[in-house]
Motif scaffolding. Sequence first.
Motif, mmCIF file in Angstrom:
data_model
loop_
_atom_site.group_PDB
_atom_site.id
_atom_site.type_symbol
_atom_site.label_atom_id
_atom_site.label_comp_id
_atom_site.label_asym_id
_atom_site.label_seq_id
_atom_site.Cartn_x
_atom_site.Cartn_y
_atom_site.Cartn_z
ATOM 1 N N ARG A 46 -5.902 -3.303 -7.169
ATOM 2 C CA ARG A 46 -5.119 -1.822 -6.648
ATOM 3 C C ARG A 46 -6.085 -2.049 -5.137
ATOM 4 O O ARG A 46 -5.008 -1.753 -4.655
ATOM 5 C CB ARG A 46 -6.480 -1.128 -7.441
ATOM 6 N N LEU A 47 -7.065 -2.420 -4.352
ATOM 7 C CA LEU A 47 -7.547 -2.632 -3.149
ATOM 8 C C LEU A 47 -5.929 -3.642 -2.220
ATOM 9 O O LEU A 47 -5.927 -2.919 -1.684
ATOM 10 C CB LEU A 47 -8.224 -3.308 -3.747
ATOM 11 N N ARG A 80 -13.235 7.629 -5.844
ATOM 12 C CA ARG A 80 -12.691 7.459 -4.519
ATOM 13 C C ARG A 80 -13.507 8.346 -3.349
ATOM 14 O O ARG A 80 -13.121 9.221 -3.393
ATOM 15 C CB ARG A 80 -11.358 7.564 -4.223
ATOM 16 N N SER A 122 -10.409 -4.599 -8.178
ATOM 17 C CA SER A 122 -9.742 -5.557 -6.439
ATOM 18 C C SER A 122 -8.346 -5.724 -6.208
ATOM 19 O O SER A 122 -7.393 -5.753 -5.403
ATOM 20 C CB SER A 122 -10.348 -7.414 -6.995
ATOM 21 N N GLU A 141 -2.957 -1.736 -2.462
ATOM 22 C CA GLU A 141 -2.876 -0.460 -1.609
ATOM 23 C C GLU A 141 -2.626 -0.978 0.230
ATOM 24 O O GLU A 141 -1.773 0.088 0.797
ATOM 25 C CB GLU A 141 -4.159 0.355 -1.954
ATOM 26 N N ARG A 183 0.803 -0.769 2.898
ATOM 27 C CA ARG A 183 0.714 0.386 3.424
ATOM 28 C C ARG A 183 1.423 -0.645 4.611
ATOM 29 O O ARG A 183 2.020 0.172 5.872
ATOM 30 C CB ARG A 183 -0.378 0.391 4.462
ATOM 31 N N TRP A 196 -16.512 3.027 -3.912
ATOM 32 C CA TRP A 196 -16.199 3.063 -5.736
ATOM 33 C C TRP A 196 -17.335 4.522 -5.870
ATOM 34 O O TRP A 196 -18.405 3.052 -4.980
ATOM 35 C CB TRP A 196 -15.565 1.809 -6.062
#
Lengths: 419, 398
Positions: B121-122, A87, B119, B125, B129, A107
């Motif tokens: 995982r994004l 990351r 995607s 996240e 939040r 990434w």
Amino acid sequence: MRQWLANAWFGLLVAMSTSLSAFAGDWTQFRGPKGTGVSDETGLPVRWGPDENIRWQAALPGRGLSGPVVVGQRVFVTACSGPLQERLHVLCLDSPSGKRLWERQLWATGHTMCHPKTCMAAPTPVSDGERLFALFATGDLAALDLDGNLLWYRSLAQDYPTIGNNVGMAASPILCQGVLIVPLECPGESFVAGIDKATGRNRWKVERRRDLNWVTPFLFHNGDRDDVLIQSANEITAYDPQTGVKRWNFEQTGLSNIPSPMTDGRLLLIPASDQFLALRPGTDGSKPTVVWRSSKLKAPFASPVVYQDRVYAVNGAEVVNCVDAIEGKLVWQSKRLSGPFSASPVAADGKLYLVSEKGTTTVLDITSEPRVLATNRLEETFLASPAIAGGALYLRSDARLYCIGEKTKAGKDKATRMR
Amino acid sequence: MKTTHVPVQIGLIGVALGLLCSGSAARSESSALIDRIKAVSSEGQGNEAAAKAWRELVRQGPGALLELLTALNDAKPIAANWLRSAVDAVAERALADNVALPAARLEQFVRDTSNAGPSRRLAYEWLARADSAIAERLLPGMLNDPGAELRRDAVARELAGARQLLERGDNAGASASLQALFKAARDRDQVEQIAKDLKSLNVAVDIRGHYGLITEWMLIGPFDNRGGQGFAEVFSPEKGVDLKAASKGKNGAEVHWFGYQAQDPLGLVDLNKAIGKNMGATAYAFATAIAPVECPVEIRAGSNNAVKMFLNGKLIYFREEYHHGMRMDQHTSTGTLKAGRNEILIKVCQNEQVDDWAQTWSFQLRVCDSLGGAVPMAVAAAGVNDVNDAAAPKKGQP
């Protein structure tokens, strides 16, 4: 009327030029606006600690050896995170408060292996005052505007799959005449590229020796022209920033492949493994000539500083040596300081700031004989070179970014209200 | 009554159609913008068009999130970073402006394992939040998730629980939990931590098998690599492996294939022991993998030396770098195992550096899936002159 119009037009041009470029006092790249580690700031703090002269501190999402970049009231810093450092982060903070304004992540598209001491956020980003260019050791390269809009992006590892090294890339990009100079010297496809800062496309790409190199390119104003200097272990080469055409080459074994060259405005000052060289480049494009060599001045890791006609370098024994820039004669030698040092020192207001890996910053008065003014401790690992802007020092640890400076009136008022 | 409602009904239908059309138009517009981003290619081609599209997609706000995330599923690496930064910008600005993210749809996206791991995982996240309870809601079901990072977090969460059991002295409960976690874990730090905890409970695990490390090899060498010339030179094993044939090695000496079984816990083959200390030398290691069905794999190696990897005779990876560090999986390539017999060949070149730290000549190699888990296959022991590295004979040495 014509004069008034001319004045108005001039005024507009001045206003545009100041709004469209970095302000004096910004810290726009590795080792500051001129790449020399020197700032014109005065009134910087001498003493600090957990309860003293820390304007703010901000947690970072990951490690980084990259230094902070300051443009106006914004501080930019890169970081990397994840089990394999896959990351990559670019962060923008508000410099008066430390509040995070935005963060972009990428990434990693290239190799993430490196020596445990370094990491993928090793190169320092560079800004022209409008845009930020962030290069990572993976070969990921992003251009963002100051509000975090992505302007362009390159995966240099996709373009050139054998770039990188297993120790970790670390040389930082610089800007010159609208061209982003990207150093990628490595055991694979080894090159330096001139990338159009507006489009992200190559203007030129020159092959370099296949070897490890961590030296950040240096911009040398040579008479009426700019030379981009690329130093590696066996040579220093000057290129035309617009075309990548080689202007001159100086071969010398044992040149440093970690600390960067610099100038006092007249001479090129070149760190080598067992000595230090001062070169006078020919203004007609001829090869430079050696003006002096000093075996007293050694800079194995941190880049030296040239400040007020003197050159300062911290050696492997954690001692600062000072030579005069004109003749290379030793002026003084400090006592052993509290090291070790990875961060390159910075100079301002008659002082040299040396940040150790263990978080001890020694502040040396260098107006005459060296005098330790303070040793300031923050119990963290610090590997990044500091930045100076807005009356503050920015110190970046493995976990935090610190803004060191006397509290501003606004900050004091806020603190009083909070009490 | 009916007649009075007709215009209203027609109007409502019209509005609905209009909304549908405008939604469809927006999707179509977003799709076109995403296509422009996906059109970026090498050396910055397409950057300008992509930047304009990026701004427009970000301007659309949270309504564009699902389409951006879906587009990430099959995006190539360059486009993926354009798209992920757009997702970040949209979500970050929405939250800063107190605009709600489409949480239910994002959660559905995360739960849908047909979407790609990165995607999902994004999306996760950004959900996290906005909703601190999301981890407890989603992670318990993700121990065997096909996404690397979600699985990692799920393992970490369960591991914390297992270690609490250990601390409380519930060894049976901890053992059962840790054994399940060992099967699920893919990242090396987690695998080895779990194995260590299990060892403390006297439970042995097969780390090499878990990783898919190959430990049984046929080796041949040394061939020449003086002056670094051997890396490019095509020696006989690269032209086709014949385990019974002798080859002309370094200095003209005859070299033969011989069997070798690595005893190292992580499958390291020390060529200095197996073939004999040689500088400026090249060695080959060969293994046969029998796969029950065709499957995509990653072939990952670690070595301080210059390496080339071949799968079924095809070069799939090379890196000519010496003694700058070794890490498991530092050399990674992708390929496909065909059903039946597959040939894996690695070429390992040693240079002539005299430094103490430049004497290693070794490698480890594994065949795994994209997460790092072993794939179903059997490594055929060649059975020719098998030796054990504990004895360290140097067959094949001239």
